[in-house]
Design a protein around this motif. Structure first.
Motif, PDB file in Angstrom:
ATOM      1  N   ASN A 147       0.857  -1.178   0.000  1.00  0.00           N
ATOM      2  CA  ASN A 147       0.000   0.000   0.000  1.00  0.00           C
ATOM      3  C   ASN A 147       0.891   1.224   0.000  1.00  0.00           C
ATOM      4  O   ASN A 147       1.615   1.482   0.966  1.00  0.00           O
ATOM      5  N   ASN A 202      -5.144   3.546   5.653  1.00  0.00           N
ATOM      6  CA  ASN A 202      -5.369   2.105   5.644  1.00  0.00           C
ATOM      7  C   ASN A 202      -6.358   1.734   4.539  1.00  0.00           C
ATOM      8  O   ASN A 202      -7.329   2.445   4.295  1.00  0.00           O
ATOM      9  N   ILE A 210      -8.953  -1.089   3.548  1.00  0.00           N
ATOM     10  CA  ILE A 210      -9.690  -2.180   4.193  1.00  0.00           C
ATOM     11  C   ILE A 210     -10.451  -2.980   3.137  1.00  0.00           C
ATOM     12  O   ILE A 210     -11.141  -2.414   2.292  1.00  0.00           O
ATOM     13  N   SER A 249      -6.604  -6.406   3.981  1.00  0.00           N
ATOM     14  CA  SER A 249      -6.698  -5.161   4.752  1.00  0.00           C
ATOM     15  C   SER A 249      -5.272  -4.814   5.138  1.00  0.00           C
ATOM     16  O   SER A 249      -4.599  -5.580   5.839  1.00  0.00           O
ATOM     17  N   LYS A 297      -2.350  -1.698   6.166  1.00  0.00           N
ATOM     18  CA  LYS A 297      -2.165  -0.384   6.766  1.00  0.00           C
ATOM     19  C   LYS A 297      -1.459   0.584   5.809  1.00  0.00           C
ATOM     20  O   LYS A 297      -0.898   0.186   4.788  1.00  0.00           O
ATOM     21  N   ALA A 298      -1.494   1.848   6.185  1.00  0.00           N
ATOM     22  CA  ALA A 298      -0.846   2.883   5.373  1.00  0.00           C
ATOM     23  C   ALA A 298       0.621   2.557   5.169  1.00  0.00           C
ATOM     24  O   ALA A 298       1.339   2.204   6.123  1.00  0.00           O
ATOM     25  N   GLU A 338       2.184   0.132   4.172  1.00  0.00           N
ATOM     26  CA  GLU A 338       2.599  -1.199   4.633  1.00  0.00           C
ATOM     27  C   GLU A 338       2.730  -2.157   3.454  1.00  0.00           C
ATOM     28  O   GLU A 338       2.067  -2.008   2.428  1.00  0.00           O
TER      29      GLU A 338
END
Length: 402
Positions: free
Chosen positions: A37, A42, A44, A99, A101-102, A104
C-alpha cells in the motif's frame, strides 16, 4: 575412510522426499504474493487480482479449485474467488481481499494442495447479481453495503405502448440497504404479491430513490446542443461472475443517438465497496463528442461538489428519512469538464461529467452511501470516501508475484 557412493545415491532421493514432506506437509507447490500500500491511509477489504497465467506452475499440478490463499502472519486461509472473465470454462483470475495499513507491505501465499477445495473458508457475506424476470426484466446487483438496478427491454416496451408498470431509462437506480446480507431475492419475492413491498423500510432498507428518465447515478449520454442524448433500456445481459468477492455482468444496448453508438457496459461490484465499476465500450459509426456521465439532481436541493482535478463529483441530499451521498469517480486524465445542468423538464437536472474515453473505452466508478446505513454520518464523511476512492484508482496496490 571408504565412502559407499552407491548407498548415498540410493538414499539421497528418499532423503529429499522426506525434506519436502517435512517442510510442506501435503503441499507440493506455493507462490508468494507481495502486496504494498503506497498511500497514507489504511485500505480495508481491498481486492487483489492474480492472473491465472502467473500460476501456471501450480495449475500444472493442481486444479484451480484446489488453490488456497494463506496469510502467513496468522496461518489462516483467506476467502478467494476464481473468475472466468471470457466465459471459456477456465478461470482467468484469482481474487482475494486484503486489509493493509498505510504504507505497509504484506506477503501472502498461494498454495496448491490435494483436495484444497475442501479446506476453502466460507464467507459470511457475498456479492450477487441477476436478471429479474419476475419484476418485468430488471437487472439488479448488490454487495454487503449497497444495491443497484437498471431496466430491460420489456420495461421499455410497456412504456412505449403506454401500459402500466414500464420504465424507460438506461439510468442507474439505487436501493438503500442497511444490512450486510443479500436482499435482492427477498425484496423481489415480496413485490410479487405486493408491488410496493420494497418501497417500505422494514429494517433492511428500501427503494426510495427516483431514477425516472434521468441518468440516476452513473448513466451516460452524449452532451450536444445543450441536451443530453441517451440510449434506451438494455437489450441483453450476460452474468459473468457471482461470488464472495466480486460480481460481474455485461449489458448491451441497441445503437443509439445520431452517432449510432454500439454500447456494452461491463459492470462489477466488489465486497466492501460502495462503488460499482463501469467499463463501457463505445463503438460509434462516426466520431462522437462529449461522452458524459450523469448524476440526477432530483429537486435541485442537494449539496453539489465538483472536483475535476481530483476526479470525483458528488451530491448530498435528503433521502429515505435521512441523507444520501451519490457520486462518480473517474481518472482526472479522462475528464474534459464538469458542470450542473438545470432543466425545467422533470428528471433532466443533472450533474454532467464530460469525458474523453481512451480507445473507445470509458472506465469509471459510481456509487452512494446512505446515512441510515451507518456507513457515513455527514457530507464530510462522503467527501472523504470519494477522495480515497479517487486515490485508490490513481495508486492501485502494488502486487508482486514471486
Amino acid at each position: 575412510m571408504k565412502i559407499n557412493r552407491k548407498k548415498i545415491l540410493i538414499y539421497w532421493p528418499l532423503f529429499s522426499l522426506f525434506l519436502l514432506a517435512g517442510c510442506n506437509g501435503s503441499t507440493a507447490l506455493k507462490k508468494e504474493v507481495r502486496v504494498k500500500n503506497t498511500l497514507d491511509f489504511n485500505r480495508i477489504s481491498e481486492t487483489v487480482s492474480i492472473p491465472m497465467t502467473k500460476l501456471k506452475d501450480l495449475t500444472a499440478k493442481y486444479s484451480p479449485k484446489d488453490l488456497l490463499v494463506q496469510d502467513p502472519s496468522t496461518g489462516n486461509y483467506l476467502v478467494r474467488q476464481l473468475v472466468d472473465e471470457n466465459q471459456d470454462g477456465q478461470p482467468d483470475e484469482l481474487l482475494f481481499q486484503v486489509s493493509i495499513k498505510a504504507n505497509e507491505a504484506k506477503t501472502y501465499q498461494i498454495i496448491g494442495r490435494e483436495n484444497g477445495s475442501e479446506e476453502q473458508p466460507h464467507s459470511k457475506y457475498t456479492t450477487f447479481s441477476r436478471f429479474v424476470p419476475e419484476r418485468i426484466d430488471d437487472y439488479a446487483w448488490e454487495n454487503d453495503k449497497v444495491a443497484f438496478r437498471t431496466f430491460g427491454p420489456k420495461a421499455q416496451q410497456l412504456t412505449e405502448e403506454h401500459k402500466p408498470g414500464g420504465t424507460l431509462t438506461s439510468g442507474i437506480d439505487l436501493w438503500f440497504k442497511r444490512v450486510k446480507y443479500p436482499i435482492i431475492d427477498e425484496w423481489y419475492a415480496g413485490a410479487v404479491d405486493s408491488v410496493d413491498y420494497y418501497n417500505v423500510d422494514r429494517g433492511e432498507g428500501c427503494d426510495a430513490y427516483h431514477v425516472g428518465s434521468s441518468r440516476g447515478v452513473g448513466g451516460i449520454g452524449v452532451w450536444q446542443d445543450d441536451s443530453l442524448h441517451v440510449s434506451k433500456n438494455f437489450v441483453s445481459y450476460k452474468t459473468i461472475a457471482r461470488g464472495p468477492i466480486r460480481t460481474v455482468f455485461e449489458l448491451t444496448y441497441a445503437p443509439w443517438s445520431e452517432y449510432r453508438i454500439h454500447e456494452t457496459k461491463r459492470i462489477s461490484l466488489d465486497l466492501g465497496s460502495n462503488f460499482s465499476k463501469f467499463v463501457v465500450s463505445l463503438k460509434p459509426e462516426k466520431p462522437v463528442p462529449n461522452i458524459t456521465i450523469g448524476i440526477s439532481m432530483h429537486e435541485r436541493k442537494g449539496d453539489i461538489k465538483l472536483e475535476p482535478k481530483e476526479g470525483w463529483f458528488r451530491q448530498w441530499e435528503k433521502g429515505a428519512d435521512s441523507f444520501v451521498g451519490e457520486g462518480v469517480v473517474v481518472n482526472p486524465a479522462r475528464v474534459d469538464s464538469a458542470f450542473t445542468h438545470i432543466s425545467p423538464t422533470p428528471d433532466q437536472s443533472q450533474i454532467m461529467v464530460v469525458t474523453q474515453p481512451k480507445d473507445s473505452v470509458l472506465t469509471y466508478y459510481a456509487g452512494f452511501a446512505w446515512k441510515k446505513s451507518g456507513q457515513v454520518n455527514s457530507v464530510e464523511d462522503w467527501d472523504a470516501m470519494l477522495q480515497k476512492q479517487a486515490e485508490r484508482i490513481q495508486h492501485p496496490l502494488k502486487v508482486t508475484i514471486q
